[in-house]
Scaffold this active site. Sequence first.
Site, PDB file in Angstrom:
ATOM      1  N   ASN A  37     -40.204 -47.650  -2.291  1.00 45.62           N
ATOM      2  CA  ASN A  37     -39.651 -48.966  -2.032  1.00 45.62           C
ATOM      3  C   ASN A  37     -38.555 -48.883  -0.982  1.00 45.62           C
ATOM      4  O   ASN A  37     -37.478 -48.379  -1.234  1.00 45.62           O
ATOM      5  CB  ASN A  37     -39.097 -49.551  -3.336  1.00 45.62           C
ATOM      6  CG  ASN A  37     -38.458 -50.911  -3.126  1.00 45.62           C
ATOM      7  OD1 ASN A  37     -38.523 -51.482  -2.052  1.00 45.62           O
ATOM      8  ND2 ASN A  37     -37.855 -51.423  -4.179  1.00 45.62           N
ATOM      9  N   MET A  43     -37.678 -51.733   0.693  1.00 49.82           N
ATOM     10  CA  MET A  43     -37.206 -53.104   0.881  1.00 49.82           C
ATOM     11  C   MET A  43     -35.760 -53.264   0.429  1.00 49.82           C
ATOM     12  O   MET A  43     -34.959 -53.927   1.074  1.00 49.82           O
ATOM     13  CB  MET A  43     -38.107 -54.082   0.121  1.00 49.82           C
ATOM     14  CG  MET A  43     -39.535 -54.139   0.638  1.00 49.82           C
ATOM     15  SD  MET A  43     -39.621 -54.695   2.344  1.00 49.82           S
ATOM     16  CE  MET A  43     -39.108 -56.399   2.156  1.00 49.82           C
ATOM     17  N   GLY A  44     -35.432 -52.666  -0.725  1.00 53.32           N
ATOM     18  CA  GLY A  44     -34.061 -52.752  -1.192  1.00 53.32           C
ATOM     19  C   GLY A  44     -33.616 -54.181  -1.422  1.00 53.32           C
ATOM     20  O   GLY A  44     -34.348 -55.006  -1.955  1.00 53.32           O
ATOM     21  N   PHE A  45     -32.394 -54.470  -0.970  1.00 51.32           N
ATOM     22  CA  PHE A  45     -31.796 -55.782  -1.182  1.00 51.32           C
ATOM     23  C   PHE A  45     -32.088 -56.761  -0.052  1.00 51.32           C
ATOM     24  O   PHE A  45     -31.468 -57.819   0.012  1.00 51.32           O
ATOM     25  CB  PHE A  45     -30.275 -55.639  -1.290  1.00 51.32           C
ATOM     26  CG  PHE A  45     -29.808 -55.220  -2.655  1.00 51.32           C
ATOM     27  CD1 PHE A  45     -30.174 -55.921  -3.780  1.00 51.32           C
ATOM     28  CD2 PHE A  45     -28.968 -54.135  -2.808  1.00 51.32           C
ATOM     29  CE1 PHE A  45     -29.730 -55.545  -5.028  1.00 51.32           C
ATOM     30  CE2 PHE A  45     -28.505 -53.754  -4.050  1.00 51.32           C
ATOM     31  CZ  PHE A  45     -28.896 -54.461  -5.163  1.00 51.32           C
ATOM     32  N   SER A  96     -28.980 -48.842  -6.137  1.00 49.51           N
ATOM     33  CA  SER A  96     -30.077 -48.882  -5.172  1.00 49.51           C
ATOM     34  C   SER A  96     -29.915 -47.763  -4.159  1.00 49.51           C
ATOM     35  O   SER A  96     -28.850 -47.611  -3.570  1.00 49.51           O
ATOM     36  CB  SER A  96     -30.106 -50.233  -4.437  1.00 49.51           C
ATOM     37  OG  SER A  96     -31.022 -50.178  -3.355  1.00 49.51           O
ATOM     38  N   THR A 121     -29.295 -48.910   0.023  1.00 52.70           N
ATOM     39  CA  THR A 121     -28.078 -49.404   0.642  1.00 52.70           C
ATOM     40  C   THR A 121     -27.124 -48.238   0.823  1.00 52.70           C
ATOM     41  O   THR A 121     -26.671 -47.656  -0.167  1.00 52.70           O
ATOM     42  CB  THR A 121     -27.412 -50.489  -0.227  1.00 52.70           C
ATOM     43  OG1 THR A 121     -28.338 -51.556  -0.435  1.00 52.70           O
ATOM     44  CG2 THR A 121     -26.155 -51.021   0.445  1.00 52.70           C
ATOM     45  N   LYS A 174     -26.580 -51.741 -13.716  1.00 55.25           N
ATOM     46  CA  LYS A 174     -27.850 -51.055 -13.452  1.00 55.25           C
ATOM     47  C   LYS A 174     -27.572 -49.715 -12.788  1.00 55.25           C
ATOM     48  O   LYS A 174     -26.935 -49.642 -11.737  1.00 55.25           O
ATOM     49  CB  LYS A 174     -28.753 -51.901 -12.555  1.00 55.25           C
ATOM     50  CG  LYS A 174     -30.134 -51.291 -12.381  1.00 55.25           C
ATOM     51  CD  LYS A 174     -31.113 -52.278 -11.776  1.00 55.25           C
ATOM     52  CE  LYS A 174     -32.520 -51.702 -11.769  1.00 55.25           C
ATOM     53  NZ  LYS A 174     -33.510 -52.665 -11.264  1.00 55.25           N
ATOM     54  N   ASN A 228     -32.831 -47.598 -12.173  1.00 56.13           N
ATOM     55  CA  ASN A 228     -33.310 -48.023 -10.866  1.00 56.13           C
ATOM     56  C   ASN A 228     -34.370 -47.032 -10.380  1.00 56.13           C
ATOM     57  O   ASN A 228     -34.825 -46.180 -11.135  1.00 56.13           O
ATOM     58  CB  ASN A 228     -32.126 -48.080  -9.882  1.00 56.13           C
ATOM     59  CG  ASN A 228     -32.317 -49.137  -8.805  1.00 56.13           C
ATOM     60  OD1 ASN A 228     -33.396 -49.271  -8.238  1.00 56.13           O
ATOM     61  ND2 ASN A 228     -31.266 -49.877  -8.516  1.00 56.13           N
ATOM     62  N   THR A 229     -34.745 -47.124  -9.116  1.00 55.90           N
ATOM     63  CA  THR A 229     -35.691 -46.171  -8.547  1.00 55.90           C
ATOM     64  C   THR A 229     -35.011 -44.820  -8.314  1.00 55.90           C
ATOM     65  O   THR A 229     -33.789 -44.710  -8.337  1.00 55.90           O
ATOM     66  CB  THR A 229     -36.255 -46.701  -7.223  1.00 55.90           C
ATOM     67  OG1 THR A 229     -35.179 -46.967  -6.317  1.00 55.90           O
ATOM     68  CG2 THR A 229     -37.050 -47.978  -7.454  1.00 55.90           C
ATOM     69  N   GLY A 281     -42.486 -46.538 -10.417  1.00 50.26           N
ATOM     70  CA  GLY A 281     -43.789 -46.398 -11.029  1.00 50.26           C
ATOM     71  C   GLY A 281     -43.916 -45.185 -11.934  1.00 50.26           C
ATOM     72  O   GLY A 281     -42.928 -44.618 -12.407  1.00 50.26           O
ATOM     73  N   GLY A 287     -41.054 -46.904 -14.748  1.00 51.46           N
ATOM     74  CA  GLY A 287     -42.282 -46.263 -15.197  1.00 51.46           C
ATOM     75  C   GLY A 287     -42.918 -46.890 -16.413  1.00 51.46           C
ATOM     76  O   GLY A 287     -43.677 -46.236 -17.128  1.00 51.46           O
TER      77      GLY A 287
END
Length: 245
Positions: A20, A22-24, A91, A94, A126, A155-156, A179, A206
């Site tokens: 991912n 895309m982030g924020f 995240s 960022t 988070k 988070n990821t 995932g 996940g």
Amino acid sequence: QPGNPKPRVFRAVASRGIVNRMGFNNHGAEAMAATLRSKGVARGNGALGIPLGISIGKSKVVELDRAVEDYLTSLRLLAPLADYVAVNVSSPNTPGLRGLQDGGALLALLKALVERAAGRLPLFVKIAPDLTEQQLDEVLAACLEAGVAGLIATNTTLARDGLDPAEQPLAAEAGGLSGAPLTLRAREVVGYLTGHTDLPVIASGGIMTPADAQAMFDLGAALVQLYTGFIYAGPALPARINAAT
């Protein structure tokens, strides 16, 4: 759900792939507030038919020494519209954001946000799946001292463990991994948190099947969030989880 002895809340957000990046990326808190108001949304009015959680985080262009001010601005604009706010300090997309998970920086940020919320709005923190146990302890200490409502884990991840061989070429890409490769680590973090605090923990990471959600509930999670699992399993997954748990 009326009559459900174990009600669950799900928030599904579309992820754009394994890594991912895309982030924020968005048009900002003012634009979001305007969009939500145009749809008649206000905190607690149920205009969307589901509880609305809004994630806030430092803007990419804002330096870390101005992060608290940036979070407070977003909270001021969005608090009247949210049923809860996720304070995202994890995240990986960022630059510098994860530095806010350090004990002292996190405590200063959370104290400012809790004071602004003044007990009117639940704040959840988070966190990343890549923290050590010592770092998790520091996060818990800051959350307890500041008086937040709970945690969201996780988070990821920046790790690239568990990738399918066909997806190995993607491993070098920047961004957080979500995932199935995150499943086991997310469970480890959730289990550690629930074993060391009475704060409610929303599990994320996940959760691809009802069995994955049940594993999180068995570890003590109060709720679960769906991201990548919602993409691969479709919009029926929340109903399947509710039926199975």
